[in-house]
Each structure stands twice: as structure tokens, then as C-alpha cells.
Design a protein around this motif. Structure first.
Motif, PDB file in Angstrom:
ATOM      1  N   ALA A   1      43.571  35.420  32.594  1.00  0.00           N
ATOM      2  CA  ALA A   1      43.909  36.809  32.194  1.00  0.00           C
ATOM      3  C   ALA A   1      44.873  36.912  31.291  1.00  0.00           C
ATOM      4  O   ALA A   1      45.090  37.881  30.598  1.00  0.00           O
ATOM      5  CB  ALA A   1      44.270  37.466  33.589  1.00  0.00           C
ATOM      6  N   THR A   2      45.849  35.999  31.262  1.00  0.00           N
ATOM      7  CA  THR A   2      47.162  36.151  30.431  1.00  0.00           C
ATOM      8  C   THR A   2      46.868  35.177  29.056  1.00  0.00           C
ATOM      9  O   THR A   2      47.760  35.313  28.291  1.00  0.00           O
ATOM     10  CB  THR A   2      48.265  35.804  31.308  1.00  0.00           C
ATOM     11  N   SER A   3      45.839  34.640  28.902  1.00  0.00           N
ATOM     12  CA  SER A   3      45.589  33.805  28.016  1.00  0.00           C
ATOM     13  C   SER A   3      45.423  34.830  26.554  1.00  0.00           C
ATOM     14  O   SER A   3      44.679  35.921  26.765  1.00  0.00           O
ATOM     15  CB  SER A   3      44.205  33.104  27.994  1.00  0.00           C
ATOM     16  N   THR A   4      45.897  34.485  25.609  1.00  0.00           N
ATOM     17  CA  THR A   4      45.844  35.359  24.252  1.00  0.00           C
ATOM     18  C   THR A   4      44.688  34.987  23.457  1.00  0.00           C
ATOM     19  O   THR A   4      44.285  35.464  22.540  1.00  0.00           O
ATOM     20  CB  THR A   4      47.164  35.094  23.571  1.00  0.00           C
ATOM     21  N   ASP A   5      43.986  33.821  23.593  1.00  0.00           N
ATOM     22  CA  ASP A   5      43.004  33.225  22.854  1.00  0.00           C
ATOM     23  C   ASP A   5      41.570  33.454  23.580  1.00  0.00           C
ATOM     24  O   ASP A   5      40.674  32.903  22.906  1.00  0.00           O
ATOM     25  CB  ASP A   5      43.052  31.739  22.404  1.00  0.00           C
ATOM     26  N   GLY A   6      41.729  33.868  24.621  1.00  0.00           N
ATOM     27  CA  GLY A   6      40.287  34.023  25.595  1.00  0.00           C
ATOM     28  C   GLY A   6      39.831  32.551  26.181  1.00  0.00           C
ATOM     29  O   GLY A   6      38.689  32.388  26.421  1.00  0.00           O
ATOM     30  N   LEU A   7      40.727  31.466  26.343  1.00  0.00           N
ATOM     31  CA  LEU A   7      40.336  30.281  27.006  1.00  0.00           C
ATOM     32  C   LEU A   7      41.211  30.262  28.102  1.00  0.00           C
ATOM     33  O   LEU A   7      42.338  30.535  27.929  1.00  0.00           O
ATOM     34  CB  LEU A   7      40.388  29.263  25.785  1.00  0.00           C
TER      35      LEU A   7
ATOM     36  N   ALA B   1      52.886  35.111  33.165  1.00  0.00           N
ATOM     37  CA  ALA B   1      52.370  36.163  34.099  1.00  0.00           C
ATOM     38  C   ALA B   1      53.873  36.728  34.554  1.00  0.00           C
ATOM     39  O   ALA B   1      54.571  36.150  34.990  1.00  0.00           O
ATOM     40  CB  ALA B   1      51.434  35.709  35.142  1.00  0.00           C
ATOM     41  N   ASP B   2      53.480  38.101  34.771  1.00  0.00           N
ATOM     42  CA  ASP B   2      54.663  38.772  35.662  1.00  0.00           C
ATOM     43  C   ASP B   2      53.864  39.972  36.445  1.00  0.00           C
ATOM     44  O   ASP B   2      52.633  40.025  36.519  1.00  0.00           O
ATOM     45  CB  ASP B   2      55.730  39.523  34.625  1.00  0.00           C
ATOM     46  N   ASN B   3      54.655  40.935  37.093  1.00  0.00           N
ATOM     47  CA  ASN B   3      54.203  41.878  37.873  1.00  0.00           C
ATOM     48  C   ASN B   3      53.710  43.205  37.216  1.00  0.00           C
ATOM     49  O   ASN B   3      53.756  44.303  37.838  1.00  0.00           O
ATOM     50  CB  ASN B   3      54.980  42.136  38.898  1.00  0.00           C
ATOM     51  N   SER B   4      53.800  43.376  35.909  1.00  0.00           N
ATOM     52  CA  SER B   4      53.548  44.471  35.162  1.00  0.00           C
ATOM     53  C   SER B   4      52.195  45.140  35.107  1.00  0.00           C
ATOM     54  O   SER B   4      51.276  44.329  35.682  1.00  0.00           O
ATOM     55  CB  SER B   4      53.866  44.306  33.670  1.00  0.00           C
ATOM     56  N   SER B   5      52.082  46.458  34.817  1.00  0.00           N
ATOM     57  CA  SER B   5      50.629  47.050  34.965  1.00  0.00           C
ATOM     58  C   SER B   5      49.747  46.431  33.923  1.00  0.00           C
ATOM     59  O   SER B   5      48.748  46.229  34.463  1.00  0.00           O
ATOM     60  CB  SER B   5      50.924  48.579  34.673  1.00  0.00           C
TER      61      SER B   5
ATOM     62  N   ALA C   1      44.917  43.287  33.194  1.00  0.00           N
ATOM     63  CA  ALA C   1      44.203  41.921  32.622  1.00  0.00           C
ATOM     64  C   ALA C   1      43.672  41.143  33.486  1.00  0.00           C
ATOM     65  O   ALA C   1      42.472  40.787  33.373  1.00  0.00           O
ATOM     66  CB  ALA C   1      45.342  40.953  31.930  1.00  0.00           C
ATOM     67  N   LEU C   2      44.147  41.202  34.969  1.00  0.00           N
ATOM     68  CA  LEU C   2      43.810  40.488  35.977  1.00  0.00           C
ATOM     69  C   LEU C   2      42.302  41.223  36.548  1.00  0.00           C
ATOM     70  O   LEU C   2      41.225  40.511  36.785  1.00  0.00           O
ATOM     71  CB  LEU C   2      44.629  40.447  37.057  1.00  0.00           C
ATOM     72  N   ALA C   3      42.270  42.559  36.431  1.00  0.00           N
ATOM     73  CA  ALA C   3      40.968  43.169  36.559  1.00  0.00           C
ATOM     74  C   ALA C   3      39.840  42.909  35.850  1.00  0.00           C
ATOM     75  O   ALA C   3      38.834  42.958  36.268  1.00  0.00           O
ATOM     76  CB  ALA C   3      41.298  44.854  36.388  1.00  0.00           C
ATOM     77  N   GLY C   4      40.292  42.267  34.728  1.00  0.00           N
ATOM     78  CA  GLY C   4      39.164  41.935  33.864  1.00  0.00           C
ATOM     79  C   GLY C   4      38.657  40.768  34.132  1.00  0.00           C
ATOM     80  O   GLY C   4      37.530  40.023  33.239  1.00  0.00           O
ATOM     81  N   VAL C   5      39.064  39.762  34.941  1.00  0.00           N
ATOM     82  CA  VAL C   5      38.518  38.652  35.380  1.00  0.00           C
ATOM     83  C   VAL C   5      38.015  38.663  36.412  1.00  0.00           C
ATOM     84  O   VAL C   5      38.301  39.368  37.458  1.00  0.00           O
ATOM     85  CB  VAL C   5      39.690  37.655  35.534  1.00  0.00           C
TER      86      VAL C   5
END
Length: 142
Positions: free
Chosen positions: A110-116, A12-16, A21-25
Motif C-alpha cells: 500500500a505504501t510502495s511508490t513503484d507499485g511493487l 507507514a503512519d496512521n494518516s488518512s 492506500a490500504l483500502a486499495g489493497v
């Protein structure tokens, strides 16, 4: 899945992109949960957990919502973490101070690439407290 059988997560970093991604959780907290004594006192322990989670998520783009009952009463304080198109998670045995753990789990998700939600890095309360992992509808076979 990595060599150790764990699911990996991006850092995780502070990028947009991370903010999006966080908004999707969404973290859903059972507001009607009672504490370990079963007290009917208000505010209920679930309401306190929801407030603690909102405080922990204040600087992040994570939605925190409440529901009247997750039906997990034997495991006391309960919450769920959802992400569109991914598995959903239900946790129990939380405390009124588990908000930061829920936010950490949401960030990992939010930062998971595999959806888990990866096992590695998951707070202990979300390891011990896992009640169920529910697949997205489009993953069902029949």
C-alpha cells in the motif's frame, strides 16, 4: 530500485492517506487449502488462515476476501495480494498463522511508490513463498 537492487517503500503512519492506500489493497486467501497432512477436516487450514488474516487486519483498512481455490495446491496454503493498477502477487507454503505476514505485505504494498511489494521488509514467508507476480493488464505489450 535502490542501490542494492531492492524496491523501496514509503514508511507507514496512521494518516488518512495511508488508510486510503490500504483500502486499495486486497488480500485473497484460498479457503479450500488443506494443511500439510492433506486432511479434509473442517474448518480447513485455508479458512483458519483467512480468519487469522482478518484478525491481523482488524485495525487496518485492508480488505480480506476468500476464494474456493487458487489452483496452487502443491504449495499448500495460498494467498494473493492485489492492488489496483499494480502487479499482483501469489504466495504459497503459508501456515494457518501467516495472517500477520500477509497484512505486513499488504501494508508494504500500500505504501510502495513503484507499485511493487518491496523485498526489504517483506516477511520471510512472503520471500520464500512467492509463487508468481502478475502484471496489470495495462502493462502488457501486445
Amino acid at each position: 530500485m535502490d542501490q542494492n537492487g531492492s524496491f523501496s517503500a514509503g514508511t507507514a503512519d496512521n494518516s488518512s492517506a495511508d488508510s486510503e492506500a490500504l483500502a486499495g489493497v486486497t488480500v485473497i486467501v484460498c479457503a479450500s487449502c488443506r494443511d500439510e497432512t492433506g486432511s479434509d477436516a473442517h474448518p480447513r487450514a485455508g479458512e483458519l488462515l483467512a480468519e487469522d488474516t482478518r484478525r491481523a487486519a482488524a485495525d487496518d483498512n485492508i480488505r480480506v476476501r476468500t476464494v474456493e481455490c487458487l489452483g496452487n495446491c502443491k504449495r499448500r496454503l495460498s494467498a494473493a495480494i492485489l492492488r489496483d493498477g499494480c502487479w499482483s502477487y501469489v504466495f504459497g507454503d503459508l501456515t494457518a498463522a501467516s495472517g500477520a505476514d500477509l497484512v505486513t505485505g499488504a501494508k508494504l504494498f500500500a505504501t510502495s511508490t513503484d507499485g511493487l511489494i518491496p523485498w526489504r521488509g517483506r516477511p520471510d514467508s512472503l520471500k520464500r513463498g512467492l509463487v508468481a507476480r502478475i502484471p496489470p493488464l495495462d502493462m502488457l505489450k501486445d
